[in-house]
Design a protein around this motif. Structure first.
Motif, PDB file in Angstrom:
ATOM      1  N   GLU A 209       5.050  -5.529   2.320  1.00 17.29           N
ATOM      2  CA  GLU A 209       3.600  -5.672   2.484  1.00 17.29           C
ATOM      3  C   GLU A 209       3.006  -4.395   3.086  1.00 17.29           C
ATOM      4  OE1 GLU A 209       2.153  -9.803   3.694  1.00 17.29           O
ATOM      5  OE2 GLU A 209       4.117  -9.683   4.690  1.00 17.29           O
ATOM      6  N   ARG A 212      -0.590  -4.559   4.794  1.00 17.91           N
ATOM      7  CA  ARG A 212      -0.883  -5.416   5.946  1.00 17.91           C
ATOM      8  C   ARG A 212      -1.309  -4.565   7.142  1.00 17.91           C
ATOM      9  NH1 ARG A 212       3.200 -10.091   8.391  1.00 17.91           N
ATOM     10  NH2 ARG A 212       1.725 -10.929   9.928  1.00 17.91           N
ATOM     11  N   ASP A 213      -2.088  -5.161   8.039  1.00 17.45           N
ATOM     12  CA  ASP A 213      -2.538  -4.459   9.248  1.00 17.45           C
ATOM     13  C   ASP A 213      -1.376  -4.378  10.237  1.00 17.45           C
ATOM     14  OD1 ASP A 213      -3.943  -3.297  11.285  1.00 17.45           O
ATOM     15  OD2 ASP A 213      -4.987  -5.137  11.894  1.00 17.45           O
ATOM     16  N   TRP A 214      -0.552  -3.348  10.055  1.00 13.40           N
ATOM     17  CA  TRP A 214       0.675  -3.239  10.838  1.00 13.40           C
ATOM     18  C   TRP A 214       0.406  -2.503  12.158  1.00 13.40           C
ATOM     19  CZ3 TRP A 214       4.140  -6.490   9.856  1.00 13.40           C
ATOM     20  CH2 TRP A 214       4.551  -6.821   8.571  1.00 13.40           C
ATOM     21  N   ARG A 218       2.565  -6.043  16.184  1.00 13.60           N
ATOM     22  CA  ARG A 218       2.948  -6.950  15.097  1.00 13.60           C
ATOM     23  C   ARG A 218       4.334  -6.591  14.556  1.00 13.60           C
ATOM     24  NH1 ARG A 218      -1.917  -7.649  11.725  1.00 13.60           N
ATOM     25  NH2 ARG A 218      -2.349  -9.214  13.312  1.00 13.60           N
ATOM     26  N   GLY A 272      -4.802  -1.509   2.753  1.00 14.79           N
ATOM     27  CA  GLY A 272      -5.235  -1.852   4.103  1.00 14.79           C
ATOM     28  C   GLY A 272      -6.127  -0.842   4.786  1.00 14.79           C
TER      29      GLY A 272
END
Length: 304
Positions: A209, A212-214, A218, A272
Motif C-alpha cells: 500500500e 497509504r498515509d504512512w 503507523r 497519497g
C-alpha cells in the motif's frame, strides 16, 4: 534454494538503467581485459573463453541439459573458465581482469543504475557468474550476442541508438540476475531485506500500500514496536529513514504508472500526495526530473 518469485519480480521491477552501453571486444589468447573499478560491468562470452584474475571461484556452476532443459547446480565445484554462452557480472568492488583462453570475443556492457540507492545494489554479491546462460535465457543471450559494434566509426550514431541500447542492456542485465537467482545460485535468504521479521512485515506493508498515509507511528505499530525503537532499527537495517524508504517505493511505483499512461494528477492521488506539486517535488528530488519529463525521456520508440 528456491527464491520467492513475487519478491524477485518486485526487486527486478525497480531496476532502471541510466547507462547501458555495449562494446564488442575481441581479445587474443593470453590477453588481459581489466574490468573498470567501482563500476558495474556485464560480460557475455560470444566466442572462445576467459578465466578470471583473481580466479572466478565465487558463485556456483549451472549444468544445463540442452535437450531436456533440466538444470543442476554444483555449488561445490565452481568453474573458473567461462566459455561461449556464459555470462559474468561484476559490481567493481575489487580489482579484476579477464584473460582470454584462445581467441575470444566478448560483449561488454557498461551498466549504471539510475537510482544509486537501488535495493538491488545491496542484494547483489560483487561477482555473479551464470554458466549456460544461452541455454537458460536463449532470447536474452541472442540479444546479447548481437550487441556492440566491432568498429563504431564505420556506422554513424543515430539519435535513438542510446535509448534502444539501454533497453537491450536492461533486458540482458535482468535476465542474468533472474537466471542466477531462479536456478539455485543465490545464497539462502537472498531476498530478505532484513533479518528482522518485524521489519520485513513493515516493508511488505509499504510495498502493498504505497499510497497509504504512512507516518512513523503507523509503521511502528505494524512492526509492533515503539516509535523510537522502530526508527532506530529501521535505519540500522535498511540504511535510510522510514520516510525516505516510503518515498523510494512511491517513486518506483510512479515510474511504472507513468509508463502505463496514467496522468500526473491520478498518480499523485493514488500515491497519497496532497497535491500534484508535492508529488512532483518528491519525484524530482529522487530522479532529477519532473514526472512529465521522465515520461518523455523513457518513452519507448515505436516503429512505423
Amino acid at each position: 534454494m528456491t527464491v520467492d518469485a513475487d519478491a524477485l519480480a518486485r526487486v527486478l521491477a525497480t531496476v532502471d538503467l541510466r547507462v547501458g552501453f555495449a562494446r564488442r571486444v575481441p581479445i587474443s589468447s593470453g590477453e588481459l581485459l581489466p574490468m573498470m573499478p567501482d563500476a558495474m560491468t556485464l560480460v557475455y562470452v560470444a566466442e572462445g573463453g576467459v578465466a578470471g584474475h583473481p580466479p572466478l571461484q565465487a558463485g556456483c556452476r549451472l549444468d544445463v541439459d540442452r535437450s531436456s532443459q533440466e538444470v543442476s547446480v554444483d555449488a561445490g565445484a565452481p568453474r573458473d573458465l567461462l566459455v561461449s554462452g556464459d555470462a559474468f557480472l561484476t559490481r567493481g568492488g575489487s580489482p579484476f581482469a579477464l584473460e582470454a583462453d584462445g581467441d575470444t570475443t566478448l560483449i561488454v556492457l557498461d551498466i549504471e543504475l539510475a537510482d544509486a540507492a537501488s535495493p538491488l545494489l545491496a542484494l547483489l554479491p560483487d561477482l555473479v557468474t551464470v554458466t549456460g546462460f544461452d541455454a537458460l535465457e536463449p532470447a536474452a543471450a541472442t540479444l546479447a550476442a548481437g550487441m556492440g559494434l566491432v568498429d563504431p566509426t564505420q556506422f554513424p550514431l543515430r539519435r535513438t541508438d542510446p535509448v534502444i541500447c539501454k533497453l537491450m542492456a536492461t533486458t540482458v542485465f535482468l535476465s542474468v540476475i533472474r537466471a542466477w537467482a531462479e536456478n539455485g545460485c543465490a545464497p539462502a535468504g537472498w531476498l530478505q531485506t532484513s533479518s528482522d521479521p518485524f521489519l520485513d512485515r513493515v516493508i511488505d506493508a509499504i510495498h502493498d500500500e504505497p499510497g497509504r498515509d504512512w507516518t512513523v507511528e503507523r509503521l511502528a505499530s505494524v512492526g509492533a514496536m515503539s516509535r523510537s525503537t522502530f526508527a532506530e532499527r529501521f535505519r540500522s537495517a535498511i540504511g535510510r529513514s522510514p520516510a525516505e524508504y516510503v518515498t523510494e517505493v512511491r517513486v518506483d511505483q510512479a515510474k511504472r504508472m507513468l509508463d502505463a499512461g496514467r496522468s500526473v494528477s491520478d498518480i499523485s492521488r493514488a500515491l497519497g500526495y496532497a497535491s500534484d506539486e508535492g508529488f512532483s517535488r518528491a519525484f524530482r528530488r529522487r530522479t532529477g526530473m519532473t514526472p512529465s519529463s521522465w515520461r518523455l525521456a523513457h518513452r519507448t520508440p515505436v516503429s512505423a
